[in-house]
Design a protein around this motif. Structure first.
Motif, mmCIF file in Angstrom:
data_model
loop_
_atom_site.group_PDB
_atom_site.id
_atom_site.type_symbol
_atom_site.label_atom_id
_atom_site.label_comp_id
_atom_site.label_asym_id
_atom_site.label_seq_id
_atom_site.Cartn_x
_atom_site.Cartn_y
_atom_site.Cartn_z
ATOM 1 N N UNK A 1 0.795 -1.235 0.000
ATOM 2 C CA UNK A 1 0.000 0.000 0.000
ATOM 3 C C UNK A 1 0.824 1.279 0.000
ATOM 4 N N UNK A 2 2.105 1.191 -0.280
ATOM 5 C CA UNK A 2 2.960 2.373 -0.480
ATOM 6 C C UNK A 2 2.929 3.328 0.713
ATOM 7 N N UNK A 3 2.981 2.779 1.905
ATOM 8 C CA UNK A 3 2.970 3.602 3.120
ATOM 9 C C UNK A 3 4.122 3.207 4.049
ATOM 10 N N UNK A 4 5.192 2.724 3.465
ATOM 11 C CA UNK A 4 6.310 2.198 4.249
ATOM 12 C C UNK A 4 7.108 3.279 4.962
ATOM 13 N N UNK A 5 7.006 4.520 4.488
ATOM 14 C CA UNK A 5 7.849 5.604 4.993
ATOM 15 C C UNK A 5 9.082 5.830 4.139
ATOM 16 N N UNK A 6 9.352 4.922 3.180
ATOM 17 C CA UNK A 6 10.490 5.105 2.283
ATOM 18 C C UNK A 6 10.207 6.222 1.278
ATOM 19 N N UNK A 7 11.244 6.850 0.745
ATOM 20 C CA UNK A 7 11.040 7.868 -0.289
ATOM 21 C C UNK A 7 10.501 7.244 -1.583
ATOM 22 N N UNK A 8 9.978 8.080 -2.450
ATOM 23 C CA UNK A 8 9.473 7.656 -3.747
ATOM 24 C C UNK A 8 10.537 6.860 -4.507
ATOM 25 N N UNK A 9 10.173 5.635 -4.902
ATOM 26 C CA UNK A 9 11.063 4.811 -5.717
ATOM 27 C C UNK A 9 12.357 4.406 -5.041
ATOM 28 N N UNK A 10 12.387 4.420 -3.731
ATOM 29 C CA UNK A 10 13.632 4.120 -3.016
ATOM 30 C C UNK A 10 14.191 2.761 -3.419
#
Length: 523
Positions: free
Chosen positions: A137-146
């Motif tokens: 769900x793209x809510x990991x806290x990592x930056x975009x495309x990390x």
């Protein structure tokens, strides 16, 4: 805009039967001129080629190919041609997990470590509590495309490489705090499928989804494309180029990241895929693959995300969320389930309107927004007829954006008027630089010029052009990448300690995440 290259026939006969996806049935309602809108979208974005398809009430009402399959050849885009659907593949991964959840083998809210004990993120607490749902769900806290440089544009990491890299990727936001698109965690999700099922991700998806749904011409990854199947060639362009350049074959995504972006499908099979979902995850033979409970899980929005500027201007969508492998949004008062995809030289968009029994797909062999704009144009015409011209609005913005990006790239080769020479001899910058998640980058001296070698990539090797003092520009030989990067060497006490990188232009794809590297000189 440059001259558009179209098929000489312009539009193939709609009375013919599709090579995939069944026979055509004339619409009983007033239909948009699909072919005309496809041509308009291609012209607005100066596209090389495109395929587009629409299904309504279970019948394919439009399926056609336009333009060239590859510049410099006479190959045309055909209806049966395979396109890499890239991140639309993510829905196949979540479907696989839904099947396993129905069997009681996977729990969306169980920690990833339940299935992959060695899994870890940067923070120990997050590592212990990071769930399957979090990975999707793209809510990991990592930056975009990390971490995308592990595979983009031409690298071939193993799953072990990705698992080893994740603990070294620093978050830019709180865990579960905000949306930032990622790919690596879908590879992790694919590994959950593999470890739980005892099959490779590609085998499971082929046997449990592709075959029963009837996607007989789709391939789970590039190695599974059958001999003789027609495959489109993607195109990229150097800034200012008047036509596309066929992408380097090395940029085809490695099978190891197929769970995030690996499938190839023709448009006809995408209509079969659409009707499978519009029928409630039931195949044409009447077999249910995903229960109603799991379908609800897949299509329930989890992470709020921004809506594109053109969509906002249209006023047709108020809220967009990311579910499990799908975008979930409102569109003219009805529900829209969708996903886009982008691979080197190719983009796609796939839309489902469950309450209207409509599916729309388009893919173009240029890395431009042509498919997305076409699908929204058709959706507007079919759903509500608000008559917002997505093609005209988006095309105008695109033209301005390209001009600005070209100026950015040109400026990179025009150092400041007061630019200074490097403060150390060029030989002082040579050596091995190491980042904990990426690995090594080599700087060497060749014929009195610095040269950079990104170890995971054969394509990202090129000269370093002096810019100002300790700043250089990595000028990649393939100009169509549009991914030149500033390289800033860190000097202390007369010695080079490390270097940082960042893309020169905003037009550079986010998967060139040079800015996430922290390269320390090790020799």
């Amino acid at each position: 805009m440059k001259t558009l290259i179209l098929c000489s026939a312009a539009v193939l006969s709609l009375s013919a039967c599709a090579q995939t996806g069944g026979a055509y049935k004339p619409m009983s309602i007033s239909a948009p001129n699909y072919a005309l809108e496809a041509e308009r979208a291609m012209q607005a974005f100066d596209a090389t080629g495109m395929v587009a398809a629409v299904t309504i009430d279970g019948e394919t009402v439009f399926l056609d190919g336009f333009g060239k399959a590859e510049e410099g050849t006479d190959r045309k885009v055909t209806r049966d041609m395979l396109f890499p659907i890239a991140s639309i593949s993510k829905a196949f991964t979540t479907t696989a997990l839904a099947i396993l959840a129905d069997r009681g083998q996977v729990d969306w809210d169980a920690p990833i470590r339940t299935y992959i004990p060695e899994f870890a993120m940067y923070d120990p607490w997050v590592s212990r509590n990071f769930t399957v749902r979090d990975a999707l769900t793209h809510r990991s806290g990592l930056p975009l495309g990390a971490g995308d440089l592990l595979f983009w544009p031409d690298a071939d990491p193993s799953v072990a490489d990705i698992l080893k890299a994740l603990p070294h990727l620093k978050p830019s936001a709180g865990f579960r705090a905000e949306y930032a698109y990622d790919n690596l965690l879908y590879v992790v999700a694919g590994e959950v499928v593999a470890r739980v099922s005892g099959k490779s991700w590609a085998d499971f998806v082929t046997e449990e989804i592709i075959s029963p749904v009837g996607l007989s011409n789709c391939a789970a990854d590039s190695t599974r494309i059958r001999p003789g199947q027609p495959v489109v060639t993607g195109h990229e362009r150097a800034a200012g180029a008047d036509k596309g350049t066929p992408v380097d074959e090395r940029t085809h995504f490695a099978p190891s990241i197929a769970a995030a972006a690996g499938l190839f499908c023709p448009a006809g099979d995408m209509m079969i895929w659409a009707n499978f979902w519009l029928d409630g995850a039931v195949t044409a033979e009447g077999k249910r693959l995903v229960s109603d409970d799991q379908l609800n899980e897949l299509w329930t929005g989890v992470t709020p995300k921004s809506t594109g500027s053109v969509i906002r201007k249209s006023g047709l969508t108020q809220n967009t969320l990311y579910g499990l492998g799908w975008n979930v949004q409102d569109f003219e008062g009805t529900r829209l389930i969708s996903h886009s995809g982008g691979a080197p030289g190719v983009t796609s968009n796939f839309m489902l309107f469950p309450e209207k029994d409509i599916g729309i797909f388009a893919s173009s062999n240029d890395y431009r927004a042509t498919p997305r704009v076409f699908t929204y144009q058709i959706a507007d015409a079919l759903i509500g007829g608000q008559n917002f011209d997505f093609i005209d609005e988006s095309g105008s913005r695109f033209a301005s954006f390209v001009q600005e990006a070209q100026a950015d790239l040109s400026d990179a080769y025009s150092p400041p008027a007061d630019a200074k020479a490097p403060i150390l001899p060029l030989a002082s910058f040579t050596g091995t630089y190491r980042d904990p998640w990426y690995g090594d980058v080599e700087i060497s001296l060749r014929e009195d010029e610095l040269f950079i070698d990104m170890s995971r990539s054969e394509i990202l090797d090129g000269p370093l052009k002096p810019y100002n003092e300790n700043r250089f520009v990595a000028a990649w030989p393939d100009r169509s990448l549009k991914a030149d990067a500033f390289v800033d060497f860190e000097v202390a006490s007369g010695r080079v300690k490390g270097m940082k990188m960042k893309a020169v232009s905003d037009i550079t794809d986010f998967s060139f995440d040079f800015h996430d590297l922290n390269l320390i000189k090790v020799d």
